[in-house]
Design a protein around this motif. Sequence first.
Motif, PDB file in Angstrom:
ATOM      1  N   GLN A   1     -55.545  40.783  26.274  1.00  9.98           N
ATOM      2  CA  GLN A   1     -55.372  39.991  27.492  1.00  9.98           C
ATOM      3  C   GLN A   1     -55.058  38.532  27.169  1.00  9.98           C
ATOM      4  OE1 GLN A   1     -55.201  41.234  30.563  1.00  9.98           O
ATOM      5  NE2 GLN A   1     -55.450  43.248  29.642  1.00  9.98           N
ATOM      6  N   PHE A   2     -55.663  38.003  26.110  1.00  9.50           N
ATOM      7  CA  PHE A   2     -55.368  36.629  25.703  1.00  9.50           C
ATOM      8  C   PHE A   2     -53.890  36.492  25.347  1.00  9.50           C
ATOM      9  CE2 PHE A   2     -54.901  33.276  22.595  1.00  9.50           C
ATOM     10  CZ  PHE A   2     -55.645  32.245  23.124  1.00  9.50           C
ATOM     11  N   TRP A   3     -53.377  37.431  24.562  1.00 10.05           N
ATOM     12  CA  TRP A   3     -51.976  37.367  24.167  1.00 10.05           C
ATOM     13  C   TRP A   3     -51.062  37.541  25.376  1.00 10.05           C
ATOM     14  CZ3 TRP A   3     -48.739  35.581  20.932  1.00 10.05           C
ATOM     15  CH2 TRP A   3     -47.447  36.088  20.854  1.00 10.05           C
ATOM     16  N   PHE A   4     -51.433  38.443  26.288  1.00 12.74           N
ATOM     17  CA  PHE A   4     -50.597  38.650  27.473  1.00 12.74           C
ATOM     18  C   PHE A   4     -50.549  37.402  28.341  1.00 12.74           C
ATOM     19  CE2 PHE A   4     -50.711  39.657  32.041  1.00 12.74           C
ATOM     20  CZ  PHE A   4     -49.409  40.105  32.195  1.00 12.74           C
ATOM     21  N   VAL A   5     -51.710  36.808  28.625  1.00  9.51           N
ATOM     22  CA  VAL A   5     -51.745  35.618  29.473  1.00  9.51           C
ATOM     23  C   VAL A   5     -50.986  34.471  28.814  1.00  9.51           C
ATOM     24  CG1 VAL A   5     -53.251  33.922  30.558  1.00  9.51           C
ATOM     25  CG2 VAL A   5     -53.910  36.322  30.551  1.00  9.51           C
ATOM     26  N   ALA A   6     -51.157  34.306  27.500  1.00 13.46           N
ATOM     27  CA  ALA A   6     -50.460  33.228  26.808  1.00 13.46           C
ATOM     28  C   ALA A   6     -48.954  33.464  26.792  1.00 13.46           C
ATOM     29  CB  ALA A   6     -50.992  33.106  25.384  1.00 13.46           C
ATOM     30  N   SER A   7     -48.531  34.707  26.601  1.00 17.67           N
ATOM     31  CA  SER A   7     -47.098  34.989  26.501  1.00 17.67           C
ATOM     32  C   SER A   7     -46.355  34.747  27.808  1.00 17.67           C
ATOM     33  CB  SER A   7     -46.884  36.439  26.045  1.00 17.67           C
ATOM     34  OG  SER A   7     -47.411  37.347  27.002  1.00 17.67           O
ATOM     35  N   VAL A   8     -47.019  34.934  28.942  1.00 19.02           N
ATOM     36  CA  VAL A   8     -46.333  34.763  30.228  1.00 19.02           C
ATOM     37  C   VAL A   8     -46.488  33.356  30.793  1.00 19.02           C
ATOM     38  CG1 VAL A   8     -46.575  37.200  30.804  1.00 19.02           C
ATOM     39  CG2 VAL A   8     -48.332  35.598  31.561  1.00 19.02           C
ATOM     40  N   THR A   9     -47.251  32.477  30.126  1.00 15.49           N
ATOM     41  CA  THR A   9     -47.482  31.140  30.679  1.00 15.49           C
ATOM     42  C   THR A   9     -47.061  30.000  29.769  1.00 15.49           C
ATOM     43  OG1 THR A   9     -49.776  31.263  29.871  1.00 15.49           O
ATOM     44  CG2 THR A   9     -49.385  31.850  32.179  1.00 15.49           C
ATOM     45  N   ILE A  10     -46.881  30.233  28.466  1.00 16.51           N
ATOM     46  CA  ILE A  10     -46.580  29.124  27.549  1.00 16.51           C
ATOM     47  C   ILE A  10     -45.244  28.482  27.886  1.00 16.51           C
ATOM     48  CG2 ILE A  10     -45.966  28.566  25.171  1.00 16.51           C
ATOM     49  CD1 ILE A  10     -48.127  30.386  24.208  1.00 16.51           C
ATOM     50  N   LEU A  11     -44.192  29.266  27.935  1.00 17.42           N
ATOM     51  CA  LEU A  11     -42.863  28.707  28.191  1.00 17.42           C
ATOM     52  C   LEU A  11     -42.754  28.090  29.587  1.00 17.42           C
ATOM     53  CD1 LEU A  11     -40.030  28.206  27.137  1.00 17.42           C
ATOM     54  CD2 LEU A  11     -39.390  30.489  27.957  1.00 17.42           C
ATOM     55  N   PRO A  12     -43.194  28.765  30.657  1.00 17.39           N
ATOM     56  CA  PRO A  12     -43.137  28.098  31.976  1.00 17.39           C
ATOM     57  C   PRO A  12     -43.947  26.810  32.024  1.00 17.39           C
ATOM     58  CG  PRO A  12     -43.459  30.455  32.258  1.00 17.39           C
ATOM     59  CD  PRO A  12     -43.614  30.173  30.793  1.00 17.39           C
ATOM     60  N   ALA A  13     -45.121  26.786  31.366  1.00 17.40           N
ATOM     61  CA  ALA A  13     -45.931  25.566  31.386  1.00 17.40           C
ATOM     62  C   ALA A  13     -45.213  24.417  30.689  1.00 17.40           C
ATOM     63  CB  ALA A  13     -47.272  25.832  30.710  1.00 17.40           C
ATOM     64  N   ALA A  14     -44.583  24.696  29.552  1.00 13.18           N
ATOM     65  CA  ALA A  14     -43.866  23.631  28.849  1.00 13.18           C
ATOM     66  C   ALA A  14     -42.666  23.135  29.654  1.00 13.18           C
ATOM     67  CB  ALA A  14     -43.410  24.139  27.482  1.00 13.18           C
ATOM     68  N   LEU A  15     -41.968  24.053  30.319  1.00 12.84           N
ATOM     69  CA  LEU A  15     -40.793  23.648  31.093  1.00 12.84           C
ATOM     70  C   LEU A  15     -41.172  22.893  32.360  1.00 12.84           C
ATOM     71  CD1 LEU A  15     -38.581  26.857  30.735  1.00 12.84           C
ATOM     72  CD2 LEU A  15     -38.403  24.706  29.477  1.00 12.84           C
ATOM     73  N   VAL A  16     -42.286  23.282  32.988  1.00 10.93           N
ATOM     74  CA  VAL A  16     -42.694  22.617  34.226  1.00 10.93           C
ATOM     75  C   VAL A  16     -43.289  21.247  33.939  1.00 10.93           C
ATOM     76  CG1 VAL A  16     -44.328  22.755  36.153  1.00 10.93           C
ATOM     77  CG2 VAL A  16     -42.996  24.758  35.517  1.00 10.93           C
ATOM     78  N   SER A  17     -43.955  21.099  32.798  1.00 11.17           N
ATOM     79  CA  SER A  17     -44.616  19.820  32.501  1.00 11.17           C
ATOM     80  C   SER A  17     -43.616  18.686  32.278  1.00 11.17           C
ATOM     81  CB  SER A  17     -45.504  19.976  31.267  1.00 11.17           C
ATOM     82  OG  SER A  17     -44.731  20.364  30.137  1.00 11.17           O
ATOM     83  N   ILE A  18     -42.408  18.998  31.819  1.00 11.19           N
ATOM     84  CA  ILE A  18     -41.414  17.938  31.580  1.00 11.19           C
ATOM     85  C   ILE A  18     -41.018  17.240  32.885  1.00 11.19           C
ATOM     86  CG2 ILE A  18     -39.094  17.455  30.732  1.00 11.19           C
ATOM     87  CD1 ILE A  18     -39.468  19.673  28.686  1.00 11.19           C
ATOM     88  N   PRO A  19     -40.568  17.960  33.917  1.00 12.70           N
ATOM     89  CA  PRO A  19     -40.249  17.242  35.166  1.00 12.70           C
ATOM     90  C   PRO A  19     -41.466  16.620  35.831  1.00 12.70           C
ATOM     91  CG  PRO A  19     -40.067  19.612  35.472  1.00 12.70           C
ATOM     92  CD  PRO A  19     -40.215  19.380  33.997  1.00 12.70           C
TER      93      PRO A  19
END
Length: 284
Positions: free
Chosen positions: A66-84
């Motif tokens: 579950q840790f890997w699943f949650v991290a895999s679906v949130t890492i890239l969106p979090a990095a992309l959203v944090s920039i704007p």
Amino acid sequence: MTAPLPVRPPEPPTTTPAPEDRAPRQRQPARLLAPLRETGKLFALAAAVSRAIFRRPFQVREFIEQFWFVASVTILPAALVSIPFGAVIALQVGSLTEQLGAQSFTGGASVLAVIQQASPLIVALLISGAAGSAICADLGSRKIREELDAMEVMGVSPVQRLVVPRVLATMFVAVLLNGLVSVVGTLGGYFFNVVMQDGTPGAYLASFSALAQLPDLYIGELKALIFGFIAGIVAAYRGLNPRGGPKGVGDAVNQSVVITFMLLFFVNMVLTAIYLQIVPPKGG
């Protein structure tokens, strides 16, 4: 000759309301108490999960998956959203400080806004929208297939076996993602302030060191931890209580996301108010 006795008018017959007439009156208080009942069940699940965390056996494999699943679906969106997010905060704060004649405090104000407020909320919203909806759908599908009932019959607690690893996964991923979003958001704000608003790199960093303090990072991580717990608990609760078959599972997913958003903003307001009362500002 005797006078005739007065004749009493007949009394109207007393009729007792039929059971179907009494049903709406009995149902009305139940409808009014339904939100309180649901809130109580949600808090009961949170207490049960908190107790089950320290019980053995701990589902290590389920937690890692579950840790890997949650991290895999949130890492890239979090990095992309944090920039704007960092850019918008830096541009808005920079414009405001320029009007007030305090351009030297742009860096500190924008970075504090990212670390204390924006970063935990971004992480929690992404975890709730991406991972929380998946957790709710998974548990809801298991519920309508009666897998959870079968586990209870075999003496296996669904809370300890399924809910606890998922809640812990959302909490740990939220804490780690909060650091990532804080760094990316700060770098984005630095870039947009220095490049687009002709700011000075030295003044940006100096204002940050002049206004920021270590408890600002602590409150951001604490918020992320609590928000991850709330997102996991709400998703698990709605997944364990679907209504109406497969359609009810879809409705439960939507409800879990909406309820989590409402709770996150309310808890964020409470934590921010407590933090500002307990921790004095730097130099105050």
